[in-house]
Design an enzyme around this catalytic site. Structure first.
Site, PDB file in Angstrom:
ATOM      1  CB  SER A   1      14.411 -13.599  17.139  1.00  0.00           C
ATOM      2  OG  SER A   1      14.960 -14.468  18.090  1.00  0.00           O
TER       3      SER A   1
ATOM      4  CG  ASP B   1      21.069 -17.331  15.035  1.00  0.00           C
ATOM      5  OD1 ASP B   1      21.321 -17.332  16.256  1.00  0.00           O
ATOM      6  OD2 ASP B   1      20.062 -16.788  14.536  1.00  0.00           O
TER       7      ASP B   1
ATOM      8  CG  HIS C   1      19.934 -14.175  16.743  1.00  0.00           C
ATOM      9  ND1 HIS C   1      19.031 -15.151  16.386  1.00  0.00           N
ATOM     10  CD2 HIS C   1      19.226 -13.269  17.475  1.00  0.00           C
ATOM     11  CE1 HIS C   1      17.836 -14.860  16.889  1.00  0.00           C
ATOM     12  NE2 HIS C   1      17.932 -13.725  17.551  1.00  0.00           N
TER      13      HIS C   1
END
Length: 728
Positions: free
Chosen positions: A572, A659, A694
């Protein structure tokens, strides 16, 4: 309770090329590996604040991305075709690591208790916990009488997951009267939750599901109502609704008009107030509803102010306010009467002390508990109503210490979790009056684990500007010093989220092969307090990346590793760090990069106001739509925009189709541009999970398989003999 450039040419003798050929042409020459995908370029010119950029791969973003999040089958055909080609090429490149991946997975699984369970959390006559059946990917949520008796299954997530490619239950809660049970479920991975409520006695759901929720909800303390957050078509929580807990009409309680704020709802631990929380990285605001009148209109606690954060906690008949007001960088505690909460009425209670970072507070009837961090290590401080304080600390060089709040307020027992890089998690119940602890559970490692085989170190290295960066390492005691061991260097460094010196079963598979696992506690996290975060965000963001590179160089200078034997790893915002380091680091420093769901297309993402996190995260990154200085700051480190013809080592990027936080097109565009602009470097691999978002695959074993894939890539990049023959 109120509920992560001057790189030496890659020669054929280097470790990285021993495993991966540096040229996609070389890959194509292999009879078993096809040429990598070469997506078409459709240049799009964008002018913004007098600056012009060209994006040749913008077409990879589906214009109907919001619909794709909810229904992946509607993804545009040409995009789907490209992503599937990328996945197929990844599989071909990694095919000879399959036996290694399987072995790594079995090692990780062997360290995981098949029928694991949490420590029961008592609440009145019941004790609630979570457990796994043997072989199950997903847990059971259960309860049993507090003093022992027959178990009652409240939610069987494994059964719910049957026939689904993805399922996540993000939150669960029982009503205070123990008659209802609610949970938030996501069957696409997009973070768009469906909220359901069931009658525990009958096992039947009550009312209609609450759709398009953020997953934040709470029962009113009288159990009559449920408060929940609704998120709009851009996946932002914007409204709080109330409905009768057993079903009925939804009533709007609060609507947030500022798209730059996050929204959530919960109750105080005293169960005296329902709290609506509105915040971003720079400002916060609360609205309060008395539990005695749950249908009352929410009352503003104190209006939001840019630069000021606060969290009110109900304790001892007053509000205790955790805040950075008045320049309290590392936070302080203030108080106010229940009926008078304007800022002018706040009084200092525990003053600000530079270097003592108060991370948060939890209240019990007779005790106020603070979680603090000093010298980059955590501690717990317990205060009685009459002002006596004592502290819980530990003796290891590096460790993690966290509160584990339960359901009960009127108790002298506080639960905390201790772990270190070499010590598995331990759950303790702590008697705050007697100052005694009882060990409730130690994380079991079925295949065996001897902490004495490992050595954890905590040391500091100097950043380019002189700042002292904490570093945590874990290795076997038998790994020779100054041996230049292969190293997996991990960091996150954003949002003020510190990386704790925690235990992890997966990383042992690398460490047991002679690797060093290193954590760079770079600026942007909060390991050294809120100021550490402030020095790694917005116009100081470059510090995060130069800190990371400085740590890698220090590991080489110390003899822990050697140039080309370090693989970076981050996800991320940590994936952004990996991408930036790939561009900024000296030639040959890194031997590979692994970027999970990486935020690499910084300028484009932070200029797209329709994306869920863009307005709320301008305080973190800056606003390139309105500020030329912010634009230039981002441009200097944006991995996608700074790709050049450089001798990059092997890079793996992976993401998820649904995501909503870091969209699939970010890693897809980045890998495409790397191949185009650095044709003799790499190789550059992409994998997109077509059934997840995600957090990656759902299910505990599926997540291990993804970790095994990443570690196999790292081993292959370092030329490990177990990772198969050299590609190309």
């Amino acid at each position: 309770m109120m509920t992560t450039l001057s790189r030496r040419r890659l020669l054929a003798t280097s470790a990285a090329v021993a495993a991966f050929t540096a040229s996609p042409v070389g890959l194509a020459a292999s009879p078993s590996i096809p040429a990598p995908p070469k997506p078409v370029k459709k240049p799009k010119t964008i002018t913004q604040l007098g600056r012009t950029r060209t994006d040749e791969y913008q077409w990879m973003k589906d214009d109907n991305w919001q619909k794709v999040l909810k229904d992946p089958s509607v993804l545009r055909a040409d995009i789907r075709e490209h992503l599937l080609k990328e996945n197929a090429w990844f599989d071909a490149c990694m095919a000879d690591t399959k036996p290694l991946q399987d072995k790594l997975f079995e090692e990780m699984k062997g360290r995981t208790k098949d029928d694991d369970s949490s420590v029961p959390a008592p609440d009145g006559p019941w004790a609630y916990h979570m457990r796994f059946d043997k072989g199950a990917q997903h847990p059971l949520y259960v309860r049993m009488p507090r003093n022992g008796g027959k178990e009652e299954v409240l939610l069987d997530v494994e059964a719910m997951s049957k026939g689904k490619a993805y399922l996540e239950v993000s939150a669960t809660a029982h009503s205070p009267d123990h008659k209802l049970y609610a949970w938030a479920e996501d069957d696409a991975g997009a973070g768009n939750y469906r909220l359901r409520v069931k009658d525990i006695a009958t096992g039947q759901t009550v009312g209609t599901p609450m759709e398009s929720t953020s997953g934040s909800f709470t029962f009113s303390p009288d159990s009559k109502y449920i408060f929940w957050t609704y998120q709009d078509e851009n996946a932002r929580p914007v409204k709080v609704f109330r409905r009768p807990a057993r079903g009925g009409e939804d009533v709007l309680v609060y609507e947030e008009k500022d798209p730059g704020m996050f929204l959530g709802v919960g109750t105080t631990s005293s169960r005296s107030f329902i709290m609506i929380a509105i915040a971003n990285r720079e400002a916060g605001e609360y609205h309060v509803i008395p539990a005695s009148d749950p249908t009352a209109a929410p009352r503003l606690f104190a209006p939001r102010q840019v630069g000021q954060l606060y969290t009110p906690v109900d304790f001892d008949g007053r509000w205790y306010i955790h805040t950075n007001a008045d320049g309290a960088v590392d936070f302080k505690i203030m108080t106010a009467a229940h009926g008078t909460t304007d800022r002018a009425s706040w009084k200092d209670f525990i003053p600000h002390e530079p270097g003592r970072y108060i991370r948060g507070i939890e209240a019990y009837r007779n005790h106020l508990v603070r979680l603090e961090r000093a010298n980059a290590l955590p501690r717990i401080v317990i205060r009685t109503r009459d002002g006596r304080e004592h502290m819980i600390t530990q003796e290891e060089a590096a460790y993690a210490l966290d509160l584990a709040p339960g359901h009960e307020y009127d108790t002298a027992t506080m639960r905390f979790v201790y772990q270190s890089p070499s010590t598995p998690r331990q759950w303790f119940d702590y008697d705050m009056e007697m100052r005694t602890r009882s060990l409730r559970k130690t994380q079991e490692i079925p295949s065996g684990h001897d902490p004495s085989r490992y050595v954890a170190e905590r040391f500091f290295i100097k950043a380019k500007d002189g700042a002292e960066i904490p570093v945590t390492t874990l290795s076997l005691k038998t790994t020779p010093k100054n041996s230049g061991a292969p190293t997996l260097l991990y960091a996150y460094g954003s949002y003020g989220y510190g990386t704790d010196a925690a235990f992890g079963v997966a990383r042992l598979s690398l460490i047991d092969r002679g690797w060093i696992w290193a954590i760079a506690h770079v600026r942007g996290g909060d390991e050294k307090g809120r100021g550490w975060f402030e020095d790694g965000r917005k116009r100081k963001k470059m510090n995060t990346f130069t800190d990371f590179i400085a740590v890698a160089e220090a590991l080489v200078a110390r003899g822990d590793s050697t140039k080309g034997r370090i693989v970076s790893y981050g996800g991320s915002a940590g994936g952004l760090l990996v991408g930036a380091a790939a561009n900024l680091a000296p030639d040959g420093l890194f031997g590979g990069h692994i970027a999970a769901v990486p935020f690499v297309d910084v300028i484009n993402t932070m200029s797209d106001t329709t994306l869920p996190l863009t307005p709320p995260e301008w305080p973190e990154w800056g606003n390139p739509l309105e500020s030329a200085e912010d634009y230039d700051t981002m441009w200097a480190y944006s991995p996608y925009d700074q790709v050049a013809n450089k001798p990059y080592p092997p890079i793996l990027a992976h993401g998820g189709l649904t995501d909503s936080r870091v969209t699939y097109w970010e890693p897809a565009k980045w890998i495409a541009r790397l191949r185009d602009r650095a044709p003799k470097a790499g190789p550059f691999l992409l994998h997109i999970n077509m059934d997840a978002g995600h957090g990656g695959a759902s299910g505990r074993f599926n997540l291990m398989k993804e970790q095994a894939r990443d570690f196999a890539f790292a081993l292959k990049a370092m030329g490990d003999s177990q990772a198969g023959a050299r590609l190309g």
